[in-house]
Design an enzyme around this catalytic site. Structure first.
Site, short mmCIF file in Angstrom:
data_model
loop_
_atom_site.label_atom_id
_atom_site.label_comp_id
_atom_site.label_asym_id
_atom_site.label_seq_id
_atom_site.Cartn_x
_atom_site.Cartn_y
_atom_site.Cartn_z
N CYS A 127 -7.84 -5.00 2.51
CA CYS A 127 -7.51 -3.63 2.90
C CYS A 127 -8.06 -2.64 1.89
O CYS A 127 -8.66 -1.62 2.25
CB CYS A 127 -6.01 -3.48 3.05
SG CYS A 127 -5.48 -1.83 3.57
N CYS A 224 2.18 -5.70 4.80
CA CYS A 224 2.72 -4.58 5.57
C CYS A 224 2.85 -4.88 7.06
O CYS A 224 3.76 -4.38 7.72
CB CYS A 224 1.87 -3.34 5.35
SG CYS A 224 0.15 -3.46 5.93
#
Length: 390
Positions: A127, A224
């Site tokens: 990410c 997440c």
């Protein structure tokens, strides 16, 4: 009559602001990547208080109403709202960018495929590499920003030639493991205002001083987009049929039992194998997704000295032509330890650990540090099956 000559005034060293630019903060535009948590909120608030031209940007990385999201995860609904409230309080503009498709293509899909291949991926690194420090950083440049700041706990220091990446002052919060793939060009543009703080308590104290609503907000946990840390459930949703059952075998191929899908197991796992009562404890030493086998063995079979590395990213003085002594970290939860780093050409390398490690798993990162120091030299991804310790 002769005129006196005036000696030229000595050159003045330009005065740099706190972000390293030779101009007032009000003329320095900084894009702050705001996740909605306390760390990035403090960065944005502090820079705004210092008079910088702050622009807050929050990425919506997935549909916060979908099953993949979880309450309290970053970059979803409540966190976007929290970031907006901080911007309103401190008086700077805030934008939300929909990066859902990019995040799925660049991070989530690879995460699922890596697990199906028997690896143990670290999607937070991808990410940072493929979304935040690539796409968002490019957006910051398009907004005419002088730099982009984040709430990561890591230090950027001015070196003899270019900027260097160093571990955070607070080793309990250090995030250098997750940022090894930062390129030199990205590092030149990035700023990490929290890296010098000695504890998270200092960050929360600043949030309280700025009267931010997120001052007591809990830290995000796990990945997440993985609800409650249940990786297998997410992979089954993304790749239906991924949890096909198979055999649990020992290192000689003897069948000891059955399992409910390779994706439910990780190298080094001992509990939950369902094959108790066979004598000495057994651990997962290898996963073979092609044959749908989970291979188990004694704890000694987990130990290895040699770690093959691919997709190496060099920072600082690299790439090196000869082997060097350094420290390496093979898991985010383990401290750096002495090793020999051998470049193999291209983006490949081999790490020899001076003391054998257990549970080294393909898909995890291996980060290189200067020997006995804090500087990040680079890192890469652990690739193929480990060779056992001699």
């Amino acid at each position: 009559m002769t005129s006196a000559t005036t000696a030229p005034a000595p050159a003045q060293t330009p005065v740099l602001n706190s972000l390293g630019f030779a101009k007032p903060p009000s003329q320095t535009r900084v894009v702050v990547a705001m996740s909605g948590g306390v760390d990035s909120s403090v960065v944005a608030a502090q820079l705004a208080r210092e008079g910088y031209d702050v622009v807050g940007v929050t990425l919506q990385l997935y549909d916060h109403g979908a099953a993949l999201a979880k309450k309290g995860a970053c970059c979803a609904g409540q966190d976007i709202h929290d970031a907006r409230r901080v911007a309103e309080r401190m008086g700077f503009p805030h934008y939300v960018l929909d990066y859902e498709n990019k995040f799925r293509e660049s991070v989530i899909d690879e995460f699922a495929d890596a697990y199906l291949a028997g690896a143990t991926p670290v999607p937070c690194i991808r990410c940072n590499e493929r979304v935040k420090f690539r796409d968002l950083l490019q957006t910051a440049k398009e907004l005419d920003a002088d730099c982009m700041a984040t709430g990561h706990y890591i230090q950027r220091k001015d070196g003899a030639a270019r900027a260097e990446l160093h571990m955070a002052a607070d080793m309990n919060r250090d995030q250098s493991y997750f940022l090894f793939s930062t390129t030199q060009e990205q590092l030149d543009f990035l700023r990490f205002p929290l890296g010098h703080l000695e504890s998270k308590a200092e960050t929360r104290a600043l949030a309280a001083e700025f009267e931010l609503a997120v001052a007591d907000k809990p830290d995000s946990q796990d990945i997440c987009f993985v609800p409650n840390g249940d990786y297998a459930a997410v992979i089954e949703k993304l790749r239906p049929g991924a949890a096909d059952p198979g055999e649990i075998v020992d290192m000689n191929g003897t069948v000891l039992g059955t399992h409910r899908g390779v994706i439910h197991y990780t190298i080094g796992q001992r509990r939950g194998l369902g094959i108790g009562g066979l004598g000495d404890p057994l651990y997962v030493v290898r996963l073979d997704p092609d044959s749908r086998q989970v291979i188990v063995g004694p704890k000694t079979a987990l130990a290895t000295n040699i770690v093959p590395i691919g997709e190496v990213n060099w920072l600082g003085d690299g790439p090196f032509e000869q082997e060097i002594a350094c420290d390496v970290r093979i898991r985010s939860t383990r401290p750096p330890r002495p090793a020999i780093l051998r470049p193999l050409g291209g983006r490949k390398a081999e790490v020899e650990l001076l003391d054998a490690e257990e549970g080294v798993s393909p898909g995890q990162a291996c980060v290189f540090y200067e020997s006995g120091g804090s500087r990040v030299l680079g890192g890469g991804w652990i690739t193929v099956r480990r060779r056992p310790a001699s």
